[in-house]
Design a protein around this motif. Sequence first.
Motif, mmCIF file in Angstrom:
data_model
loop_
_atom_site.group_PDB
_atom_site.id
_atom_site.type_symbol
_atom_site.label_atom_id
_atom_site.label_comp_id
_atom_site.label_asym_id
_atom_site.label_seq_id
_atom_site.Cartn_x
_atom_site.Cartn_y
_atom_site.Cartn_z
ATOM 1 N N LEU A 591 28.015 33.474 78.625
ATOM 2 C CA LEU A 591 27.904 34.619 79.525
ATOM 3 C C LEU A 591 29.075 34.678 80.495
ATOM 4 O O LEU A 591 29.548 35.739 80.849
ATOM 5 N N GLU A 592 29.489 33.509 80.955
ATOM 6 C CA GLU A 592 30.535 33.516 81.965
ATOM 7 C C GLU A 592 31.280 32.198 81.936
ATOM 8 O O GLU A 592 30.672 31.143 81.774
ATOM 9 N N GLU A 608 28.485 29.467 82.115
ATOM 10 C CA GLU A 608 27.075 29.757 81.951
ATOM 11 C C GLU A 608 26.828 30.255 80.535
ATOM 12 O O GLU A 608 27.593 31.074 80.014
ATOM 13 N N HIS A 610 23.717 31.382 77.462
ATOM 14 C CA HIS A 610 22.399 31.943 77.218
ATOM 15 C C HIS A 610 21.946 31.371 75.885
ATOM 16 O O HIS A 610 22.612 31.561 74.862
ATOM 17 N N GLU A 640 14.052 32.135 76.123
ATOM 18 C CA GLU A 640 15.421 32.195 76.601
ATOM 19 C C GLU A 640 15.691 31.147 77.649
ATOM 20 O O GLU A 640 14.818 30.796 78.419
ATOM 21 N N HIS A 642 18.775 30.293 80.410
ATOM 22 C CA HIS A 642 20.090 30.453 81.035
ATOM 23 C C HIS A 642 20.465 29.120 81.608
ATOM 24 O O HIS A 642 19.716 28.561 82.390
ATOM 25 N N SER B 20 16.592 35.723 85.653
ATOM 26 C CA SER B 20 16.050 36.962 85.122
ATOM 27 C C SER B 20 15.918 36.797 83.618
ATOM 28 O O SER B 20 16.618 36.004 83.011
ATOM 29 N N PRO B 21 15.031 37.542 82.997
ATOM 30 C CA PRO B 21 14.772 37.313 81.589
ATOM 31 C C PRO B 21 15.918 37.730 80.672
ATOM 32 O O PRO B 21 15.967 37.296 79.535
ATOM 33 N N SER B 22 16.798 38.568 81.106
ATOM 34 C CA SER B 22 17.845 39.009 80.194
ATOM 35 C C SER B 22 19.212 38.743 80.820
ATOM 36 O O SER B 22 19.337 38.577 82.013
ATOM 37 N N PRO B 23 20.241 38.742 79.981
ATOM 38 C CA PRO B 23 21.574 38.518 80.524
ATOM 39 C C PRO B 23 21.898 39.582 81.562
ATOM 40 O O PRO B 23 21.526 40.740 81.409
ATOM 41 N N ARG B 24 22.546 39.196 82.613
ATOM 42 C CA ARG B 24 22.905 40.200 83.607
ATOM 43 C C ARG B 24 24.301 39.880 84.110
ATOM 44 O O ARG B 24 24.754 38.757 84.029
ATOM 45 N N ARG B 26 26.216 38.484 86.230
ATOM 46 C CA ARG B 26 26.055 37.651 87.394
ATOM 47 C C ARG B 26 27.322 37.624 88.227
ATOM 48 O O ARG B 26 27.264 37.582 89.449
#
Lengths: 806, 276
Positions: A591-592, A608, A610, A640, A642, B20-24, B26
Motif C-alpha cells: 500500500l505504501e 505498509e 495489505h 484482511e 493491514h 479500516s476494513p479496506s485500503p485507504r 493513508r
Amino acid sequence: MAARPLPVPDPHPLAPQPRALARDGARLAERIRRKYADRITGALHLPARPAQYAPLPPELPPALAAALKARGIERLYSHQAQAWQAVRGGDHVVVVTPTASGKTLCYTLPVLAAAMQQRAKALYLFPTKALAQDQVAELLELNRAGGLGVRACTFDGDTPGDARQAVRLHGDIVVSNPDMLHQGILPHHTKWAQFFENLKYVVIDEIHTYRGVFGSHVANVLRRLKRVCAFYGVAPQFILCSATIGNPQAHAEALVEAEVRAITESGAPAGEKHVLLWNPPVVNPDLGLRASARSQSNRIARLAIGAGLKTLVFAQSRLMVEVLTKYLKDVFDHDPRKPARIRAYRGGYLPTERRDAERAMRAGEVDGVVSTSALELGVDIGSLDVVVLNGYPGSIAATWQRLGRAGRRRQTALGVLVASSDPLDQYLVRHPEFFRDAPPEHARIDANQPLILFDHLRCAAFELPFVAGERYGTVDPQAYLEVLGESGVLHAEGDRWEWIADSYPANAVGLRSVGEGNFVVVDRTEGRQTIIAEVDYAAAALTLYEGAIHMVQSTPYQVERLDWDGRKAYVTRTHVDYYTDAIDYTKLKVLERFDGANAGRGTAHHGEVHVVRRVAGYKKIRYYSHENIGYGPVNLPDQELHTTAVWWQLPQPLLEASFASRQDALDGFLGAAHALHIVATVAAMAEGRDLQKAVGSGDGAWFSTADGRGRGQWRAGDGGVADPAAASEFVPTVYLYDNFPGGVGLSEPLYLRRAELMEKARGLVAACDCTAGCPACVGPILAADEQAERTPKALAARVLALLADA
Amino acid sequence: MSALAEQLRRLQAQAGRTLSPSPRPRAAAGEIDALRRLLGLRERAARPASHRAEVDRALPGEEIAPGLRLLEARAPWPALPEVVHLAASPAQPLARERLLAFDTETTGLAGGTGTRAFMIGAADWHDGALRLRQLYITCLGAEGAMLRAFADWLREDTALVSYNGRCYDAPLLATRYRLARLANPLAGLVHVDLLHAVRRRYRGLWPNCRLLTAERMLLDVLREDDLPGAEAPQAWLTYLRGGAATNLRRVADHNAQDLRSLAGLLAHLAHLEANG
C-alpha cells in the motif's frame, strides 16, 4: 535439554524384548517394525530411567506431610526436593522436566507450606483456563486430604462478580492467567491490596508458551506486576515451569528479568520408549504419490487399541481430529449401547464436554483419544501407552512434548511419527538424524519491542504514577512518558507523571493476537436451539461457511446459515458420507513505501502492506475413498490484515540473465524467503507465527506459495495456478510481514538491519551441512530435488548473493 | 523531543492504530493530519500574548493548602426529622447530626486505579442549617491534602449518605486513599445509598432512577445552566492545563446542587417511610 534422555539409534532393531508383556508398547513396536519394515525410516530407543528419590523435607509442616502420605506420596523425586530447597533458599527457580514428572509438587509444597505457616499468598498463572481449573481441583484434593485450611480459587473471566470480592480477600492461592492479570487484576490492584501485601510466590507454569510477541507482552505484564508489588512493599519469588525447550533458564530470566536457578534433572522414573518414524507407502509410483498420513495413523491407532493399549493420536487440525475420531469410532464404537471407547478432544468443545472427556481419560474408561495440540499442555489425562503423531507438529520441542504423553513408570511406551506429504515431514522421515540430533527450539522474547513497551507503559502509568528517574524493567521510560504526556494521556507535575485520561488502557491491549469474538454453533435440528460448540474467529471462515460439515465428536452437522456479524452458525444434524475442506489462499499487496534503498543489485523496502486471506470455496471429500465429490462456493468477507513489512526484489533483466528459467528464479526466491525468515525471526526475537513470509509480485497480480509441494507455485491474483513464463512482468519479491493487525513493529528494525540479515541468511545457507536444501536453511525439499542439477539450495544462494552488498 | 520519541511516533503512525476494513489513502490522510497539527500550532503561536492573559482563571473558595481549595455555603435544611429511619439504612435509626451526604466529581468513568476524584462535596446538619463544604484540587499533588481534609470531616459514628456512592464514590475513594497510603476513613462507616431506596420505590414507574430524575420528580428541582456530569472531567482538565476556570466553576455549582438534592431526597424519603 538434560530433561530428556538423549535418544540413541536402536542397535538391535528386531531383537526380541526380554519383558515382552502382552500389553506393552515394545511388543507393538516390534510387530509394526516386522510387518511394515518398508515404512519405518527410523527408530529411536529411549532407555528406561530409574527414579531418584529424596525424603520428604523435615521442615515440611506435619499436616502437609500427612496430606502427602494420605495421597500415597511417601517421598519426593530428587528434582522436587531440589526445588523445595532452592525456593526455601530464596532463589527464583525454573523447573524443566518432562510431562508427568510431578512438576506441580515443585511449587505446591513451598506455596502450601508458606500459606500454612505465614499465611503467605501465592499467584499462579497458567496459559489457559482449563489448566487453571485442573490445578485448583488438585490443590483442593490435597487440602482436603490434610485439612490444611488453605483456600485456593480461580480468578478469571468466568469468575462471577459476587465471588470476586471473596477471592480477593480470602484466597491464599489465586489461580489465574496472564490476560486476567493484565486486564482484571493489575488495573484494580488497590482492591487486591491485602493479597499483594502478603504475596510471596508467583508461580508461572508452561512458560515455553510465552514466546515471541505473546511472550514479550507477558514479560511486560510481569514488569507491571513487580512494580505494583513494590508499591505494597513486597518482592515475590518466581517459581517457573517449562516443557523442554532449548534455553529454559535464559527464557525464564528474560521473562522475570532476574537471575533464575534452573532445575533440569528429573528424578521421576520413566519407562523405556520406542519412537518410530513412519513414511506412508507410495501408492502411485508414476506420480510419486504416497498414501495419506491419516490412513496410516488410523491403521496404527487401530492396531494399538486392538492390542489393548491406551492410545492418543495427535492431529494437526480440528477437522482432522473429527475425521480420525469417526474412523476409530466406526471400528470400536459401533455398538451405541456401550460406553464410548474413543473420544475426541480439542478446543471449540464446550468446557463441560472437555471436562467430561478428561475425567473419562483419567479413569481409564477411554481406549483411544484423538486430540489437537490442546493435550500437549499439562492437562491431566492419566497414563497412555501409545502416541501417534499424525504429521510433524512443526517443532522439535512440540514433538517431544507430544511424545512425552506416552510412557509412565514401568511400562514400555511407543511413539510413532507419521509423516504427511508436507515437504518438511518428508524431509524429516528421510533424515531421521535431523530429528534425533536437533536441539529443541529456543523460546525468544523482546520485552523492549517499542510498540509493545509503549502499550504496557501506558497500562503501568494507569496503575501507578511514574516518578522521574524510575526505571521500567531494563528501560528508562522518559521518552515514552513524554509522548504520552503530549497526547494528553499523562500529566506531568513536579517529578511525577500522572494518569489523567478517562480510559482503561488494558482493555485496548490484547496479549494474544486473537480476538474479534468467538462464533457459537447452534444446533437447530427438530426445532432445538442448543449451543453445541464454539469456534474462534480465525477458524470461523475455514470451518463454518454455509454448506460446511461441522463435526462434534465425529457427529456431522451441516451449516445452514452463518450469521457473520452475529457470530453464530446454525446447523442441523445430517447423515452425509462426506466431509468438507475449505479452499483458501493468501495474497499480499503493497500500500505504501515508507523507505527504500539499494540492496546488492536489487532493492529493499519497508512499508505498509495489505494481506488478504480468502476462502474461495470448499471441497466435498468422501470418507475412506477420499475422492473429491464436488465443490461448493463460499461467500464470506475476506480476512484482511493491514500491517507492516520489509521486502526485497531484483530487477527483471538481472533475473532473466541470472537464472535459466523463471521457475528457477521463483524457487530461488522461495528458498531465500525461508532462509531470511529463519534469521529474521531470530533477529526480531519473534516466533515463526509472529512474522510471516511471502513471495509475490507486490501489486497482488500474482503470488507464489510452496505449501505442500515444495516447488514454487505461481498463482494468479484469483488464486488459480498459472505459468510464470507466460506473465508479462516478472519481479518476484520476498516479503516478511508482522502477522498482527496494524503491525507490532517487527519489520522496521529488520529493514534497518537488512544488510546484516542478508549476510546472516547467506551464512546460514553456506554453512548448512545439507547438500541440496533442508528445513534448517532454504526449506524442506523433495526427494527428487536432492539429486537435481540445480538444487534449491544453490538457487536460493544465488538470489541471496544478488541481494547482498558486495 | 528525543529521537526515541520521534521514532515511536513514526512507529505508531505506521502501525495505524485505527484500522479500516479496506485500503485507504493513508499517506494523504497522514499528511493532512500533520498539516493540521502544524497549522494549529501556528495559530496558537500567532495569538498575541495578551490574549492568553485574559483567560479567566478565577476560582471560588479559599486555598487551604497548596493546590487545595475549600468552598463553604449554607442552605436551608429541608424538613428532616431529628431521627431518620430508612429501610435502606442499617436497622437502627440515625440521629440527623450523624448524617453526612457526599458526592465526588471525577476524571472519568473508566474505573480502576487511573480514575481520581478532583472534587469531594459534603453536606451535613450544622448549627441548624445545611452546611455545604466542597474540597477541590487545582493540581494533582494536592490530592493527598484533599483526602486528609475529607477524612477530618468524618467521625466514627458518621453515617454517609450518597446516591450510588456504595458502588461508585466510596470504592473510588478507597482506591485513592490506598494509593496515597492513607487509611480509608470511609471503611466501616454506616452508608445509606439513596439510589437503592429510590429504586425500590420507583423502578418501573420512572424512565430511570438517576439523581436528575429523582430530584425532578420528587423535589421539583430545576437545574439551569447545569454542566452535565459527563463534562466535568474536561472542565477540570482544561483548568489543570492552564485553560479557563469557567466550566470548573460550573462543576462546583453542579456538585453543590447534587448535595442539596441529596439532602432533599433524604428528607423526602424519610418522610415517606415515616408515613408508611
